[in-house]
Write an enzyme that holds these catalytic residues in place. Structure first.
Site, short mmCIF file in Angstrom:
data_model
loop_
_atom_site.label_atom_id
_atom_site.label_comp_id
_atom_site.label_asym_id
_atom_site.label_seq_id
_atom_site.Cartn_x
_atom_site.Cartn_y
_atom_site.Cartn_z
N ASP A 1 0.86 -1.20 0.00
CA ASP A 1 0.00 0.00 0.00
C ASP A 1 0.89 1.25 0.00
O ASP A 1 1.80 1.36 0.83
CB ASP A 1 -0.85 -0.05 1.28
N GLU B 1 -1.73 6.06 -8.76
CA GLU B 1 -2.74 7.03 -8.31
C GLU B 1 -2.61 8.35 -9.06
O GLU B 1 -1.51 8.84 -9.30
CB GLU B 1 -2.59 7.27 -6.79
N HIS C 1 -9.33 4.81 -2.14
CA HIS C 1 -8.61 4.87 -0.85
C HIS C 1 -9.45 5.68 0.14
O HIS C 1 -10.43 6.32 -0.23
CB HIS C 1 -7.25 5.56 -1.04
N ALA D 1 -11.47 4.85 2.54
CA ALA D 1 -12.88 4.45 2.46
C ALA D 1 -13.44 3.90 3.77
O ALA D 1 -14.44 3.19 3.77
CB ALA D 1 -13.07 3.43 1.34
N SER D 2 -12.83 4.25 4.90
CA SER D 2 -13.43 3.84 6.17
C SER D 2 -14.67 4.67 6.47
O SER D 2 -14.72 5.86 6.15
CB SER D 2 -12.42 4.01 7.32
N ASN E 1 -10.25 0.43 0.00
CA ASN E 1 -9.23 0.33 1.04
C ASN E 1 -9.77 0.72 2.41
O ASN E 1 -10.35 1.80 2.57
CB ASN E 1 -8.09 1.31 0.74
N ILE E 2 -9.55 -0.17 3.38
CA ILE E 2 -10.06 0.08 4.73
C ILE E 2 -8.95 -0.20 5.75
O ILE E 2 -8.46 -1.33 5.85
CB ILE E 2 -11.28 -0.82 5.02
N ASP E 3 -8.58 0.80 6.47
CA ASP E 3 -7.59 0.66 7.53
C ASP E 3 -8.13 1.24 8.85
O ASP E 3 -8.20 0.56 9.87
CB ASP E 3 -6.29 1.37 7.12
N SER E 4 -8.57 2.49 8.80
CA SER E 4 -8.96 3.19 10.03
C SER E 4 -10.07 2.47 10.80
O SER E 4 -10.04 2.40 12.03
CB SER E 4 -9.40 4.62 9.72
O1 G3H Z 1 -3.09 4.97 3.68
C1 G3H Z 1 -2.45 4.69 4.67
C2 G3H Z 1 -2.78 3.46 5.41
O2 G3H Z 1 -3.87 3.65 6.27
C3 G3H Z 1 -1.56 2.96 6.12
O3 G3H Z 1 -1.24 3.76 7.20
O4 G3H Z 1 1.17 4.35 6.92
O5 G3H Z 1 0.06 4.45 9.16
O6 G3H Z 1 0.54 2.25 8.08
P1 G3H Z 1 0.23 3.69 7.87
P1 13P Z 2 -8.89 4.74 5.74
O1 13P Z 2 -7.99 5.60 6.57
O2 13P Z 2 -10.15 5.49 5.39
O3 13P Z 2 -9.17 3.44 6.34
O4 13P Z 2 -8.15 4.47 4.34
C1 13P Z 2 -7.19 3.46 4.25
C2 13P Z 2 -6.40 3.50 2.97
O5 13P Z 2 -6.75 4.15 2.01
C3 13P Z 2 -5.20 2.67 2.92
O6 13P Z 2 -4.49 2.88 1.74
ZN ZN Z 3 -4.57 4.85 0.95
#
Ligand code: G3H
Ligand code: 13P
Ligand code: ZN
Length: 325
Positions: free
Chosen positions: A97, A149, A227, A229-230, A270-273
């Protein structure tokens, strides 16, 4: 000791090509969940097995340095083996990512990743093209798929920081895709990274579906990535605040808008948060309710259980990827 070179096919991983073709035809999106540790990965894989969903497990540069790149890659391949031993054949893609250099992408490709993102979105157009093309040429020798991107999301993209978003210019996408040879394109239509995407207390502005449609028209059938997309699940934000956290004003993308995106040419979400919030909410709650407990398996176990629920919900009720493996 030399780093071991390995091809993703030996690890039971899949690239994104077939996943995206099916998602495009079936009008759903493949979930791309970030992970940094064991419990997150266990939860993602468990939920995707249970919902029979294809999945992209993705790691950032920060995740690689947090967990150790070799450890992280071995965890990912351990997860694939775990799925197979459970009798599941779900396609699993291991993706980088927000790769920021050719060298980082190469290092991931050489160590068994099946997909990489080269994020040159902050660069001038021609430099973004040149970097993405270089990565695509290297990656394609090994049948590794590449995401790039165009347009800049507001917020923090790893170490690349941009205060204001710049929407993707639809008039640039065709030339970009043609010149670079990449396999998918992330676009900027109003989402951003993190838990503070929109102004609190105000109606959430709709995503720029008009820009998405314009892009689709110019590159028909080409996989688009969303991206940031949380949804910033309000229940988790409330739990965190209730148990001593300070996340007032956290707002995300409404699920209905993500459903709409998933039914379009958006093939990867993409979902991280949201995962981070689920884990933090459950750990805060656990500590508040049982301050005597100090076995990490207890509170991390609760967090992992919640993350399984969250991923199941995303696959089943938002992205539509459940049952598509
Ligand atoms: O887009 C970023 C992702 O949420 C990854 O975050 O760089 O803190 O691991 P990070
Ligand atoms: P969020 O912070 O909305 O989850 O996005 C995650 C992301 O785009 C990772 O690349
Ligand atoms: Zn991202």
């Amino acid at each position: 000791m030399e780093k071991q070179k390995v091809h993703y096919s030996e690890l039971g991983l899949s690239n994104t090509r077939e996943m995206f073709a099916k998602a495009m035809a079936g009008k759903y999106a493949i979930p791309a969940y970030n992970f940094n540790n064991l419990e997150q990965l266990q939860a993602i894989i468990t939920a995707c097995i249970e919902t029979s969903s294809p999945v992209i497990i993705q790691v950032s540069k920060g995740a690689r340095s947090y967990a150790n790149e070799t450890m992280l890659r071995c965890m990912a391949t351990g997860a694939v083996q775990m799925a197979r031993e459970a009798g599941s054949t779900i396609p699993i893609c291991l993706h980088l990512d927000h790769g920021d250099t050719f060298e980082l992408c190469k290092s991931c490709i050489d160590s068994g990743f099946s997909s990489v993102m080269i994020d040159g979105s902050h660069l001038p157009f021609e430099e973004n093209v040149a970097l993405a093309k270089k990565v695509a040429e290297y990656a394609h020798q090994f049948d590794v798929t590449v995401e790039a991107e165009l347009g800049v999301l507001a917020g923090i993209e790893d170490e690349i920081s941009s205060e204001h978003s710049t929407y993707t210019k639809p008039e640039e996408v065709e030339e970009f895709v043609k010149k670079t040879g990449v396999d998918s394109l992330a676009i900027s239509i109003g989402t951003s990274h993190g838990a503070f995407k929109f102004k609190p207390g105000q109606p959430v502005p709709p995503l720029r579906f008009d820009i998405l449609e314009e892009c689709e028209k110019r590159i028909p059938g080409f996989p688009i990535v969303l991206h940031g997309a949380s949804s910033v699940v309000p229940e988790y934000v409330d739990l965190i605040n209730q148990y001593g956290g300070k996340l007032e004003g956290a707002v995300g993308v409404p699920e209905e808008q993500l459903r709409q995106a998933a039914a379009s040419a958006v093939c990867k979400i993409n979902i991280d948060s949201d995962g981070r919030l689920a884990v933090t909410a459950k750990i805060r709650e656990y500590f508040a309710k049982d301050p005597k407990e100090f076995d990490p398996r207890k509170y991390l176990g609760e967090a992992r259980k919640e993350l399984v629920k969250l991923v199941r919900h995303k696959n089943e009720a938002v992205l539509g990827s459940a049952g598509k493996a």
